[in-house]
Design a protein around this motif. Structure first.
Motif, mmCIF file in Angstrom:
data_model
loop_
_atom_site.group_PDB
_atom_site.id
_atom_site.type_symbol
_atom_site.label_atom_id
_atom_site.label_comp_id
_atom_site.label_asym_id
_atom_site.label_seq_id
_atom_site.Cartn_x
_atom_site.Cartn_y
_atom_site.Cartn_z
ATOM 1 N N PHE A 78 16.157 43.339 122.328
ATOM 2 C CA PHE A 78 15.527 43.228 121.020
ATOM 3 C C PHE A 78 16.428 42.450 120.056
ATOM 4 O O PHE A 78 15.991 41.501 119.406
ATOM 5 N N ALA A 79 17.698 42.860 120.016
ATOM 6 C CA ALA A 79 18.619 42.202 119.085
ATOM 7 C C ALA A 79 18.837 40.743 119.489
ATOM 8 O O ALA A 79 19.003 39.877 118.626
ATOM 9 N N SER A 80 18.822 40.459 120.808
ATOM 10 C CA SER A 80 19.016 39.073 121.258
ATOM 11 C C SER A 80 17.926 38.166 120.705
ATOM 12 O O SER A 80 18.196 37.036 120.304
ATOM 13 N N ALA A 81 16.701 38.656 120.713
ATOM 14 C CA ALA A 81 15.588 37.833 120.241
ATOM 15 C C ALA A 81 15.780 37.484 118.772
ATOM 16 O O ALA A 81 15.559 36.346 118.359
ATOM 17 N N TYR A 82 16.188 38.458 117.982
ATOM 18 C CA TYR A 82 16.427 38.172 116.566
ATOM 19 C C TYR A 82 17.602 37.224 116.405
ATOM 20 O O TYR A 82 17.570 36.294 115.616
ATOM 21 N N MET A 83 18.665 37.503 117.176
ATOM 22 C CA MET A 83 19.865 36.681 117.069
ATOM 23 C C MET A 83 19.543 35.230 117.426
ATOM 24 O O MET A 83 20.069 34.305 116.823
ATOM 25 N N ALA A 84 18.649 35.059 118.416
ATOM 26 C CA ALA A 84 18.307 33.710 118.859
ATOM 27 C C ALA A 84 17.802 32.877 117.689
ATOM 28 O O ALA A 84 18.168 31.709 117.545
ATOM 29 N N GLU A 85 16.979 33.463 116.853
ATOM 30 C CA GLU A 85 16.419 32.697 115.743
ATOM 31 C C GLU A 85 17.472 32.395 114.685
ATOM 32 O O GLU A 85 17.456 31.343 114.065
ATOM 33 N N VAL A 86 18.402 33.335 114.499
ATOM 34 C CA VAL A 86 19.492 33.080 113.549
ATOM 35 C C VAL A 86 20.342 31.913 114.050
ATOM 36 O O VAL A 86 20.649 30.974 113.305
ATOM 37 N N VAL A 87 20.694 31.966 115.333
ATOM 38 C CA VAL A 87 21.534 30.907 115.909
ATOM 39 C C VAL A 87 20.800 29.573 115.883
ATOM 40 O O VAL A 87 21.377 28.528 115.586
ATOM 41 N N ARG A 88 19.489 29.617 116.157
ATOM 42 C CA ARG A 88 18.712 28.376 116.139
ATOM 43 C C ARG A 88 18.757 27.740 114.751
ATOM 44 O O ARG A 88 18.834 26.523 114.611
ATOM 45 N N GLY A 89 18.731 28.600 113.726
ATOM 46 C CA GLY A 89 18.849 28.078 112.370
ATOM 47 C C GLY A 89 20.142 27.303 112.193
ATOM 48 O O GLY A 89 20.159 26.222 111.596
ATOM 49 N N GLY A 90 21.236 27.852 112.753
ATOM 50 C CA GLY A 90 22.518 27.162 112.656
ATOM 51 C C GLY A 90 22.511 25.855 113.427
ATOM 52 O O GLY A 90 23.030 24.841 112.956
ATOM 53 N N LEU A 91 21.899 25.860 114.615
ATOM 54 C CA LEU A 91 21.845 24.636 115.419
ATOM 55 C C LEU A 91 21.025 23.574 114.706
ATOM 56 O O LEU A 91 21.374 22.391 114.696
ATOM 57 N N GLN A 92 19.939 24.017 114.083
ATOM 58 C CA GLN A 92 19.071 23.093 113.363
ATOM 59 C C GLN A 92 19.819 22.407 112.224
ATOM 60 O O GLN A 92 19.538 21.275 111.892
#
Lengths: 254, 378
Positions: free
Chosen positions: B251-265
């Motif tokens: 569950f936490a990974s899915a949320y974290m993925a979007e946070v990290v994607r924001g940084g990559l973007q």
């Protein structure tokens, strides 16, 4: 004998573009570009913005993909093979308009990163090498700083040193002085001139015509995705053959 | 040039040094600048003073003056004037910490927590050196040691203790630590997957992220609890505690993925190109150039997710895990301690516990942001 005879022209040729075409969607950026760069040759590419100059040199190290034609760099043909692309990139240094230094690493780390991780050089050797090239671009004293603490001209010289640390056979310059304040242009150009004097194969996209006169073996004028004219600098500036070249030179030389 | 003799407009002596205006320095000046700098700020200051004066005395009386600090049972706390019943908390403290973990073995929990605290401090303190060793110990050796200590190993003379008996603060910390440790790398992988050029990888990541984010954590926990056993070989039933651990981590990974994607973007294209032009392949480009910068950019978001995850661990109670909050819930129903203030006291204590950890994470991340930005900009 036949083998060496066959390989000698390849040895002579650093970059070979044959019938290269590229489209961005429907926009035809490169039209049938043919270019042969001999080893040690210095080429300056100029042309109006949107003429495909940057795209062309970015195709040489595969930052852009070409859709038709053939590009051979150091005897290796560019294809979708990732191994080959990395092989070519190792031998082709590139300097960008916006420097593209890594802001989270010090100047020294910026220079040692690729030698350590790509060439597997021991850290100590890599640092020695980096210091050697930082001395060459005359900023060894900045080695421990971060890119954000340096001026634009200094950053661009670091970018050149960083590329040189991979001992490239070819250097690509993509408008290296366009983002600099006027008083810093000279220090970067001086570095490029001395690099040229050492026999590096160079392809420079630039509008610094003084640099072109001083260094270039050939000046290439591009417009609308094609090479319109290519000539030695004296002839190129004295009597350009094409109307488009004349119009362009008239605009930038005043 | 000399002054003209007898000219009355040239001063012959220095002007006396005047004290600064009383209204701009000292306590009065501070008050004026910070509390009464304008009509709005004056009104809000007065309102705030009224509000504090209204709430604070009662709070202090309830929490400290009228509080019952020690008592053998709930008798004293049932007095009509009694405030918070701290005696209840001290009396139940070991239950809050270890739940039903056998009392003669709680030293194993204490030792595990102590080692964890030392290793975490080692990793988090910027001054502590040899981070590589610390990381190796924490991520590789520590989980093994903790597992052996907590669940026991007969050959070492440590009796086995079923996870059915585990509970309390240490289970809350266990679930959140596992969640935090797995969610960051998991999130990074999912974020990279979502930006991948390979359609299958991208689709799998998108489906996972959107699916897990689209359902409540309770649903994920139920699924982990009841469906996980169906996906593994029949003779191996995943441990009762392992299931929610997996659920929380996913569950936490899915949320974290979007946070990290924001940084990559947010990364400039030039950083990718600079790295590629040097011949760094995809993996090295990401690991050495892109991720260090992208993750630094999104530290607030990452810590936000950690804090959310830490508090969400209270939901594991729904699948029968006795986390800290659940032990408070159970303890407050103890008839020997029944009283009007017991529930409030228990919840205040629980709130205090969660606040200390969350506030600590928040402060630490702020310090880290300052640290990381100090050297890198002019």
């Amino acid at each position: 004998m036949t083998l060496s005879a066959a390989s000698s022209p390849a040895e002579e040729t650093a970059v070979e573009l044959t019938g290269v075409n590229k489209w961005y969607g429907k926009f035809h950026v490169l039209r049938d570009v043919n270019l042969n760069v001999r080893r040690g040759e210095k080429i300056v590419i100029c042309g109006p913005s949107g003429s495909g100059k940057s795209t062309m040199i970015r195709c040489i190290n595969r930052l852009e993909e070409h859709q038709a034609g053939k590009i051979i760099v150091n005897g290796v043909e560019l294809s979708n093979d990732l191994k080959r692309i990395d092989e070519i990139r190792r031998d082709v240094g590139m300097v960008f308009q916006s420097f593209n230094l890594f802001p989270h690493l010090t100047i020294l780390e910026n220079c040692t990163l690729a030698p350590i991780w790509v060439k597997k050089m021991p850290r100590k050797d890599a640092e020695e090498l980096a210091m050697h090239f930082l001395k060459r671009v005359r900023i060894p004293e900045q080695a421990a700083k971060y890119p954000g603490q340096l001026s634009g001209g200094q950053q661009q010289r670091v970018a050149i040193a960083r590329a040189l640390c991979m001992s490239p056979k070819i250097m690509l310059f993509d408008e290296p002085t366009s983002a600099l304040d006027p008083e810093m242009v000279k220090e970067v150009l001086d570095t490029m001139v001395s690099l040229a004097a050492e026999g590096m194969t160079m392809l420079c996209v630039t509008h610094e015509m003084g640099f072109a006169r001083q260094v270039a073996d050939r000046v290439i004028f591009m417009d609308a995705g094609e090479i319109v004219e290519a000539d030695a600098p004296e002839a190129f500036f004295a009597n350009p053959k094409h109307e488009r070249t004349r119009a362009f030179l008239g605009q930038i030389l005043h | 040039m000399t002054a003209l003799p007898g000219s009355s407009f040239v001063r012959t002596q220095p002007a006396p040094v005047l004290p600064p205006p009383a209204l701009s320095v000292g306590p009065v000046g501070w008050l004026r600048a910070n509390l009464f700098s304008g009509p709005f700020s004056s009104v809000f200051t007065l309102l705030a003073i009224v509000a504090i004066g209204w709430v604070l005395p009662g709070l202090i009386r309830y929490l400290f003056i009228d509080a019952i600090w020690s008592a053998p049972d709930g008798e004293a706390c049932r007095a009509p004037t009694a405030g918070a019943c701290w005696a209840f908390v001290t009396h139940k403290f070991s239950y809050f910490m270890y739940s039903s973990y056998p009392r003669e073995a709680v030293w194993r929990v204490d030792l595990t927590l102590l080692m964890g605290a030392i290793l975490v401090t080692w990793l988090l303190l910027p001054r502590a050196g040899a981070k590589r060793v610390g990381a190796l110990l924490f991520f590789v050796a520590y989980p093994v040691i903790a597992f052996v200590l907590l669940s026991g190993m007969e050959s070492l003379g440590l009796p086995k203790i079923s996870t059915d008996l585990w509970g309390g603060v240490f289970v809350s910390l266990l679930v959140s630590t596992v969640g935090i440790v797995f969610s960051l790398p998991g999130g990074v992988l999912l974020a990279l997957g979502r930006r991948s050029r390979l359609p299958m990888v991208r689709m799998a990541s998108v489906i996972f992220i959107e699916f897990v984010r689209g359902v409540p954590l309770i649903t994920v926990l139920f699924m982990a609890n009841f469906m996980l056993p169906l996906f593994v070989p029949e003779n191996w039933t995943p441990d009762r505690l392992l299931r929610p651990l997996v659920g929380v981590s996913l569950f936490a990974s899915a949320y974290m993925a979007e946070v990290v994607r924001g940084g990559l973007q947010a990364m400039p294209k030039g950083q990718f190109e600079g790295a590629m032009a040097l011949g760094l392949g995809y993996g090295r480009m990401m690991r050495l150039v892109v991720l260090p910068q992208a993750l630094t950019k999104v530290i607030p978001g990452i810590v936000n997710t950690f804090i959310g995850l830490f508090k969400d661990t209270t939901l594991v109670a729904i699948v029968g895990i006795y986390d800290f909050l659940r032990t408070v819930e159970t303890a407050r129903l103890d008839p020997t301690w029944a009283g009007p203030t017991i529930s409030t006291t228990g919840y205040i204590f629980a709130a205090f516990f969660y606040f200390v950890f969350c506030f600590g994470m928040s402060r630490y991340s702020q310090a880290m942001e300052r640290d990381l930005s100090r050297d890198r900009s002019r």
